[in-house]
Design an enzyme around this catalytic site. Structure first.
Site, PDB file in Angstrom:
ATOM      1  N   LYS A   1       0.842  -1.202   0.000  1.00  0.00           N
ATOM      2  CA  LYS A   1       0.000   0.000   0.000  1.00  0.00           C
ATOM      3  C   LYS A   1       0.877   1.253   0.000  1.00  0.00           C
ATOM      4  CE  LYS A   1      -0.418  -0.102   5.052  1.00  0.00           C
ATOM      5  NZ  LYS A   1      -1.311  -0.444   6.187  1.00  0.00           N
TER       6      LYS A   1
ATOM      7  N   ARG B   1     -10.757   0.497  15.046  1.00  0.00           N
ATOM      8  CA  ARG B   1     -10.675   1.370  13.873  1.00  0.00           C
ATOM      9  C   ARG B   1     -11.641   0.888  12.795  1.00  0.00           C
ATOM     10  NH1 ARG B   1      -4.775   1.870  11.085  1.00  0.00           N
ATOM     11  NH2 ARG B   1      -5.358  -0.234  10.451  1.00  0.00           N
TER      12      ARG B   1
ATOM     13  N   TYR C   1      16.425  30.679   5.652  1.00  0.00           N
ATOM     14  CA  TYR C   1      15.219  31.376   6.124  1.00  0.00           C
ATOM     15  C   TYR C   1      15.208  31.540   7.637  1.00  0.00           C
ATOM     16  CZ  TYR C   1      12.785  30.715   1.631  1.00  0.00           C
ATOM     17  OH  TYR C   1      12.403  30.752   0.325  1.00  0.00           O
TER      18      TYR C   1
ATOM     19  N   MET D   1      12.025  24.281   0.878  1.00  0.00           N
ATOM     20  CA  MET D   1      11.216  23.407   0.019  1.00  0.00           C
ATOM     21  C   MET D   1      12.078  22.552  -0.908  1.00  0.00           C
ATOM     22  SD  MET D   1       8.073  24.358  -2.540  1.00  0.00           S
ATOM     23  CE  MET D   1       7.152  25.241  -1.315  1.00  0.00           C
TER      24      MET D   1
HETATM   25  C1  PLP Z   1      -0.633  -1.454   6.874  1.00  0.00           C
HETATM   26  C2  PLP Z   1      -1.250  -2.654   7.443  1.00  0.00           C
HETATM   27  C3  PLP Z   1      -0.470  -3.797   7.686  1.00  0.00           C
HETATM   28  C4  PLP Z   1       1.027  -3.809   7.551  1.00  0.00           C
HETATM   29  O1  PLP Z   1       1.560  -3.312   8.754  1.00  0.00           O
HETATM   30  P1  PLP Z   1       3.146  -3.293   9.017  1.00  0.00           P
HETATM   31  O2  PLP Z   1       3.255  -2.814  10.411  1.00  0.00           O
HETATM   32  O3  PLP Z   1       3.706  -2.313   8.044  1.00  0.00           O
HETATM   33  O4  PLP Z   1       3.623  -4.678   8.793  1.00  0.00           O
HETATM   34  C5  PLP Z   1      -1.117  -4.944   8.119  1.00  0.00           C
HETATM   35  N1  PLP Z   1      -2.453  -4.948   8.288  1.00  0.00           N
HETATM   36  C6  PLP Z   1      -3.222  -3.869   8.095  1.00  0.00           C
HETATM   37  C7  PLP Z   1      -4.696  -3.956   8.324  1.00  0.00           C
HETATM   38  C8  PLP Z   1      -2.653  -2.686   7.675  1.00  0.00           C
HETATM   39  O5  PLP Z   1      -3.422  -1.610   7.491  1.00  0.00           O
END
Ligand code: PLP
Length: 379
Positions: free
Chosen positions: A41, A139, A270, A318
């Site tokens: 992801k 969640r 800056y 930046m």
């Molecule tokens: C992102 C995620 C993972 C992976 O978690 P890591 O700590 O990066 O291994 C696993 N399960 C869910 C539901 C996630 O959202």
């Protein structure tokens, strides 16, 4: 040299061999014959989803995991054929995409079950999903206390198949184990209850990187690894146990584009937040917070030049950052600067940057922005 001759000299190097080695190391840690979801992801945590998934698929990765249906579609369009699991479920309008791309979503809302069932019925297909149970993360997921009622209601959807059960840990990286053990017990009870109701889930998945590392009893027959697969460990895995040998996958590099000697008393950058206390050699690097090199590293972080640490002086802006190279002997215009990664005997890992600015390594690597080209080092 950077492999991007027309690009300013700032780039990320992604070691596909480290990625694959980490995947294999994690898979070897699994109990029984559990399979491993490679979580890609958020553009593979900033490492490049398509390139990482292709390399992992080539190396035999079992499954891929994404947060969004959009991310799953990107993998399919890139030719990834392995099962893709959508960790965050799907948005109402995305049922057809689930079908069209043969994705496996997490499911935890009755209205979405109804919607997906309707699309599957239209298409004359059965869609596999994994029921997400909230065992304590709070969640997403069917609250544990509603599970039986929810599962009974699912029976009306004859074009959906509950092919897996999943949950997610809130504190598997912590020092204490009680909370995670209570989540594991609820998860196991969930599987029993679902079987008693007549469901036959093929897959049981609970562990993230931290669960995989510290709770072998949570491996089920499918685990999910993101951070650890990218070689992030110190703020990902519980300090109770030693970390397995995992290697950082991303390095971030730049080159000196301006080098000058300034007298003591010179203000830099800056807000005039840094004034030299001695005659100094100051190098400017073409990298800044728009690249994900965080502004909160101003006057705090450091980079490696010619095998020596050079502190960041003044504000990270930046597009540009200044470092003090007075003590770096032989420094020259065009020298490479390592912002993340190894150079000679020194290294800076994402966990170091995270610690300096009060965040976690996940946020460092996912934050390296799209304008930084990724250079893939083949496996
Ligand atoms: C992102 C995620 C993972 C992976 O978690 P890591 O700590 O990066 O291994 C696993 N399960 C869910 C539901 C996630 O959202």
């Amino acid at each position: 040299m950077s492999q991007f001759p027309l690009h300013r000299p700032t780039w990320a190097e992604i070691s596909l061999s480290a990625l694959i080695e980490n995947y294999r190391t994690l898979k070897r840690q699994l109990t029984g014959n559990a399979q491993l979801i490679a979580v890609v992801k958020a553009n593979a945590y900033g490492h490049g989803a398509v390139e990482c998934a292709r390399a992992l698929a080539e190396a035999g990765a079992d499954w891929f995991g994404v947060a969004l249906v959009e991310e799953a579609v990107e993998l399919r369009q890139a030719g990834i054929k392995r099962p893709v699991f959508c960790l965050g479920g799907f948005w109402r309008t995305q049922g057809e995409l689930i079908l069209a791309h043969e994705l496996t979503p997490a499911l935890f809302r009755m209205d979405l079950a109804e919607e997906l069932n309707a699309r599957a019925t239209e298409a004359g297909r059965i869609v596999n999903f994994h029921l997400k149970v909230d065992t304590g993360m709070g969640r997403l997921g069917v609250p544990f206390s509603n599970l039986i009622e929810f599962a009974r209601a699912l029976k009306q959807f004859d074009h959906l198949k509950l092919d897996g059960v999943m949950t997610h840990f809130a504190d598997a990286d912590g020092i204490e184990t009680d909370y995670t053990e209570s989540q594991i017990r609820r998860f196991e009870e969930s599987v029993v209850m679902l079987r008693e109701l007549g469901f036959q889930p093929t897959w049981r998945q609970a562990a993230n990187s931290a669960g995989l590392h510290a709770f072998p009893n949570s491996h089920g027959n499918l685990a999910r690894a993101g951070a650890a697969m990218y070689g992030l460990t110190r703020d990902v895995l519980s300090p109770r146990l030693t970390a397995p040998p995992l290697h950082p996958v991303m390095a971030l590099k730049s080159r000196i584009v301006m080098l000058k000697t300034v007298p003591a008393g010179t203000s830099l950058g800056y807000g005039c937040s840094f004034t030299t206390k001695r005659e100094s050699r100051i190098a400017t690097l073409p990298v800044g917070y728009a690249d994900g090199f965080r502004r909160t590293l101003s006057n705090k972080g450091r980079v490696i030049v010619r095998g020596q640490f050079a502190p960041i002086v003044g504000r990270v802006s930046m597009d540009l950052t200044m470092v003090d190279v007075t003590d770096v002997s032989g420094v020259q215009l065009g020298d490479e600067a390592t912002l993340l990664g190894k150079q000679d005997n020194l290294k800076i890992v994402a966990e170091d940057l995270a610690e300096q600015i009060g965040t976690i390594s996940y946020e460092i690597v996912t934050g390296i922005s799209a304008r930084v080209p990724r250079q893939y080092i083949p496996a």
